[in-house]
Motif scaffolding. Sequence first.
Motif, PDB file in Angstrom:
ATOM      1  N   TYR A   1      -6.031  13.160  -1.288  1.00 56.05           N
ATOM      2  CA  TYR A   1      -5.273  11.936  -1.039  1.00 56.05           C
ATOM      3  C   TYR A   1      -5.740  10.822  -1.962  1.00 56.05           C
ATOM      4  O   TYR A   1      -6.889  10.798  -2.416  1.00 56.05           O
ATOM      5  CB  TYR A   1      -5.467  11.484   0.405  1.00 56.05           C
ATOM      6  CG  TYR A   1      -5.096  12.519   1.434  1.00 56.05           C
ATOM      7  CD1 TYR A   1      -6.078  13.306   2.024  1.00 56.05           C
ATOM      8  CD2 TYR A   1      -3.780  12.716   1.817  1.00 56.05           C
ATOM      9  CE1 TYR A   1      -5.758  14.267   2.966  1.00 56.05           C
ATOM     10  CE2 TYR A   1      -3.439  13.666   2.761  1.00 56.05           C
ATOM     11  CZ  TYR A   1      -4.432  14.443   3.338  1.00 56.05           C
ATOM     12  OH  TYR A   1      -4.104  15.389   4.264  1.00 56.05           O
ATOM     13  N   LEU A   2      -4.845   9.878  -2.183  1.00 57.38           N
ATOM     14  CA  LEU A   2      -5.199   8.649  -2.876  1.00 57.38           C
ATOM     15  C   LEU A   2      -4.579   7.488  -2.102  1.00 57.38           C
ATOM     16  O   LEU A   2      -3.353   7.333  -2.107  1.00 57.38           O
ATOM     17  CB  LEU A   2      -4.706   8.651  -4.324  1.00 57.38           C
ATOM     18  CG  LEU A   2      -5.161   7.474  -5.167  1.00 57.38           C
ATOM     19  CD1 LEU A   2      -6.678   7.515  -5.398  1.00 57.38           C
ATOM     20  CD2 LEU A   2      -4.424   7.425  -6.507  1.00 57.38           C
ATOM     21  N   GLN A   3      -5.419   6.728  -1.431  1.00 59.48           N
ATOM     22  CA  GLN A   3      -4.965   5.524  -0.718  1.00 59.48           C
ATOM     23  C   GLN A   3      -4.973   4.370  -1.701  1.00 59.48           C
ATOM     24  O   GLN A   3      -6.018   4.060  -2.293  1.00 59.48           O
ATOM     25  CB  GLN A   3      -5.884   5.225   0.461  1.00 59.48           C
ATOM     26  CG  GLN A   3      -5.516   3.961   1.208  1.00 59.48           C
ATOM     27  CD  GLN A   3      -4.192   4.067   1.931  1.00 59.48           C
ATOM     28  OE1 GLN A   3      -3.895   5.072   2.561  1.00 59.48           O
ATOM     29  NE2 GLN A   3      -3.384   3.003   1.852  1.00 59.48           N
ATOM     30  N   MET A   4      -3.831   3.755  -1.891  1.00 57.21           N
ATOM     31  CA  MET A   4      -3.688   2.681  -2.866  1.00 57.21           C
ATOM     32  C   MET A   4      -3.335   1.392  -2.137  1.00 57.21           C
ATOM     33  O   MET A   4      -2.263   1.311  -1.510  1.00 57.21           O
ATOM     34  CB  MET A   4      -2.602   3.033  -3.887  1.00 57.21           C
ATOM     35  CG  MET A   4      -2.812   4.389  -4.549  1.00 57.21           C
ATOM     36  SD  MET A   4      -1.654   4.717  -5.886  1.00 57.21           S
ATOM     37  CE  MET A   4      -0.118   4.717  -4.984  1.00 57.21           C
ATOM     38  N   ASN A   5      -4.219   0.431  -2.207  1.00 59.53           N
ATOM     39  CA  ASN A   5      -4.018  -0.871  -1.561  1.00 59.53           C
ATOM     40  C   ASN A   5      -3.931  -1.968  -2.619  1.00 59.53           C
ATOM     41  O   ASN A   5      -4.305  -1.765  -3.774  1.00 59.53           O
ATOM     42  CB  ASN A   5      -5.172  -1.154  -0.611  1.00 59.53           C
ATOM     43  CG  ASN A   5      -5.269  -0.158   0.517  1.00 59.53           C
ATOM     44  OD1 ASN A   5      -4.273   0.416   0.952  1.00 59.53           O
ATOM     45  ND2 ASN A   5      -6.481   0.059   0.998  1.00 59.53           N
TER      46      ASN A   5
ATOM     47  N   GLU B   1       1.281  -3.550 -12.536  1.00 60.51           N
ATOM     48  CA  GLU B   1       0.700  -2.688 -13.564  1.00 60.51           C
ATOM     49  C   GLU B   1       0.237  -1.337 -13.038  1.00 60.51           C
ATOM     50  O   GLU B   1      -0.187  -0.471 -13.816  1.00 60.51           O
ATOM     51  CB  GLU B   1      -0.447  -3.391 -14.288  1.00 60.51           C
ATOM     52  CG  GLU B   1      -1.501  -3.988 -13.376  1.00 60.51           C
ATOM     53  CD  GLU B   1      -1.286  -5.468 -13.103  1.00 60.51           C
ATOM     54  OE1 GLU B   1      -0.121  -5.886 -12.832  1.00 60.51           O
ATOM     55  OE2 GLU B   1      -2.292  -6.215 -13.127  1.00 60.51           O
ATOM     56  N   ASP B   2       0.315  -1.131 -11.737  1.00 65.09           N
ATOM     57  CA  ASP B   2       0.042   0.192 -11.173  1.00 65.09           C
ATOM     58  C   ASP B   2       1.272   1.094 -11.231  1.00 65.09           C
ATOM     59  O   ASP B   2       1.185   2.284 -10.893  1.00 65.09           O
ATOM     60  CB  ASP B   2      -0.420   0.074  -9.715  1.00 65.09           C
ATOM     61  CG  ASP B   2      -1.755  -0.621  -9.570  1.00 65.09           C
ATOM     62  OD1 ASP B   2      -1.887  -1.460  -8.650  1.00 65.09           O
ATOM     63  OD2 ASP B   2      -2.664  -0.330 -10.373  1.00 65.09           O
TER      64      ASP B   2
ATOM     65  N   SER C   1       0.829  -1.199   0.000  1.00 67.85           N
ATOM     66  CA  SER C   1       0.000   0.000   0.000  1.00 67.85           C
ATOM     67  C   SER C   1       0.867   1.254   0.000  1.00 67.85           C
ATOM     68  O   SER C   1       1.999   1.246   0.493  1.00 67.85           O
ATOM     69  CB  SER C   1      -0.891   0.034   1.252  1.00 67.85           C
ATOM     70  OG  SER C   1      -1.783  -1.056   1.283  1.00 67.85           O
ATOM     71  N   LEU C   2       0.306   2.302  -0.550  1.00 65.75           N
ATOM     72  CA  LEU C   2       0.893   3.631  -0.488  1.00 65.75           C
ATOM     73  C   LEU C   2      -0.237   4.634  -0.385  1.00 65.75           C
ATOM     74  O   LEU C   2      -1.353   4.378  -0.873  1.00 65.75           O
ATOM     75  CB  LEU C   2       1.704   3.957  -1.745  1.00 65.75           C
ATOM     76  CG  LEU C   2       3.107   3.378  -1.901  1.00 65.75           C
ATOM     77  CD1 LEU C   2       3.654   3.712  -3.282  1.00 65.75           C
ATOM     78  CD2 LEU C   2       4.043   3.878  -0.826  1.00 65.75           C
TER      79      LEU C   2
ATOM     80  N   ARG D   1      -9.696  -1.053  -5.011  1.00 67.42           N
ATOM     81  CA  ARG D   1      -8.354  -1.082  -4.418  1.00 67.42           C
ATOM     82  C   ARG D   1      -7.881   0.308  -3.996  1.00 67.42           C
ATOM     83  O   ARG D   1      -7.118   0.432  -3.039  1.00 67.42           O
ATOM     84  CB  ARG D   1      -7.354  -1.650  -5.421  1.00 67.42           C
ATOM     85  CG  ARG D   1      -7.663  -3.069  -5.855  1.00 67.42           C
ATOM     86  CD  ARG D   1      -6.542  -3.639  -6.725  1.00 67.42           C
ATOM     87  NE  ARG D   1      -6.364  -2.888  -7.966  1.00 67.42           N
ATOM     88  CZ  ARG D   1      -5.216  -2.293  -8.310  1.00 67.42           C
ATOM     89  NH1 ARG D   1      -4.158  -2.357  -7.520  1.00 67.42           N
ATOM     90  NH2 ARG D   1      -5.124  -1.647  -9.473  1.00 67.42           N
ATOM     91  N   PHE D   2      -8.304   1.319  -4.708  1.00 70.49           N
ATOM     92  CA  PHE D   2      -7.890   2.695  -4.417  1.00 70.49           C
ATOM     93  C   PHE D   2      -9.058   3.463  -3.804  1.00 70.49           C
ATOM     94  O   PHE D   2     -10.220   3.239  -4.170  1.00 70.49           O
ATOM     95  CB  PHE D   2      -7.453   3.412  -5.693  1.00 70.49           C
ATOM     96  CG  PHE D   2      -6.166   2.931  -6.296  1.00 70.49           C
ATOM     97  CD1 PHE D   2      -5.529   1.770  -5.877  1.00 70.49           C
ATOM     98  CD2 PHE D   2      -5.565   3.661  -7.318  1.00 70.49           C
ATOM     99  CE1 PHE D   2      -4.341   1.340  -6.452  1.00 70.49           C
ATOM    100  CE2 PHE D   2      -4.379   3.250  -7.909  1.00 70.49           C
ATOM    101  CZ  PHE D   2      -3.777   2.085  -7.465  1.00 70.49           C
ATOM    102  N   THR D   3      -8.729   4.385  -2.911  1.00 66.82           N
ATOM    103  CA  THR D   3      -9.743   5.219  -2.266  1.00 66.82           C
ATOM    104  C   THR D   3      -9.278   6.664  -2.243  1.00 66.82           C
ATOM    105  O   THR D   3      -8.184   6.955  -1.735  1.00 66.82           O
ATOM    106  CB  THR D   3     -10.005   4.757  -0.830  1.00 66.82           C
ATOM    107  OG1 THR D   3     -10.395   3.378  -0.830  1.00 66.82           O
ATOM    108  CG2 THR D   3     -11.114   5.584  -0.201  1.00 66.82           C
ATOM    109  N   GLY D   4     -10.096   7.534  -2.779  1.00 69.94           N
ATOM    110  CA  GLY D   4      -9.792   8.951  -2.774  1.00 69.94           C
ATOM    111  C   GLY D   4     -10.441   9.648  -1.588  1.00 69.94           C
ATOM    112  O   GLY D   4     -11.524   9.270  -1.146  1.00 69.94           O
TER     113      GLY D   4
END
Length: 115
Positions: free
Chosen positions: A80-84, A89-90, A17-18, A67-70
């Motif tokens: 913000y963009l939470q990337m799990n 390919e991301d 995650s980032l 997978r991603f949450t803004g």
Amino acid sequence: QVQLVESGGGLVQPGGSLRLSCAASGFTFSSYAMSWVRQAPGKGLEWVSDINSGGGGTYYGDSVKGRFTGSRDNARNTVYLQMNSLKPEDTAVYYCARPPTYDYWGQGTQVTVSS
């Protein structure tokens, strides 16, 4: 003048995650929706996510949905963009931008997903 400054990118293993941040200045941030757009190596721009001005509406591209949450903090002029569950390919440079005219973009932050 309008400025958008992304941060939070880096190297992460698949499945990791980032959280990306985009700090805005020079305009009334709470009046604008904001977008995240990415560009993978050798490819064109891909829209990732939008969030409306109040933060109550978020929209995602099919490749990141689930997978991603803004989110956004209008008091801090930051989106913000939470990337799990990140996948190779991301891997891309991620930009924040201001719709609807997309006349302002940040400098981008590199996200690399690799083992």
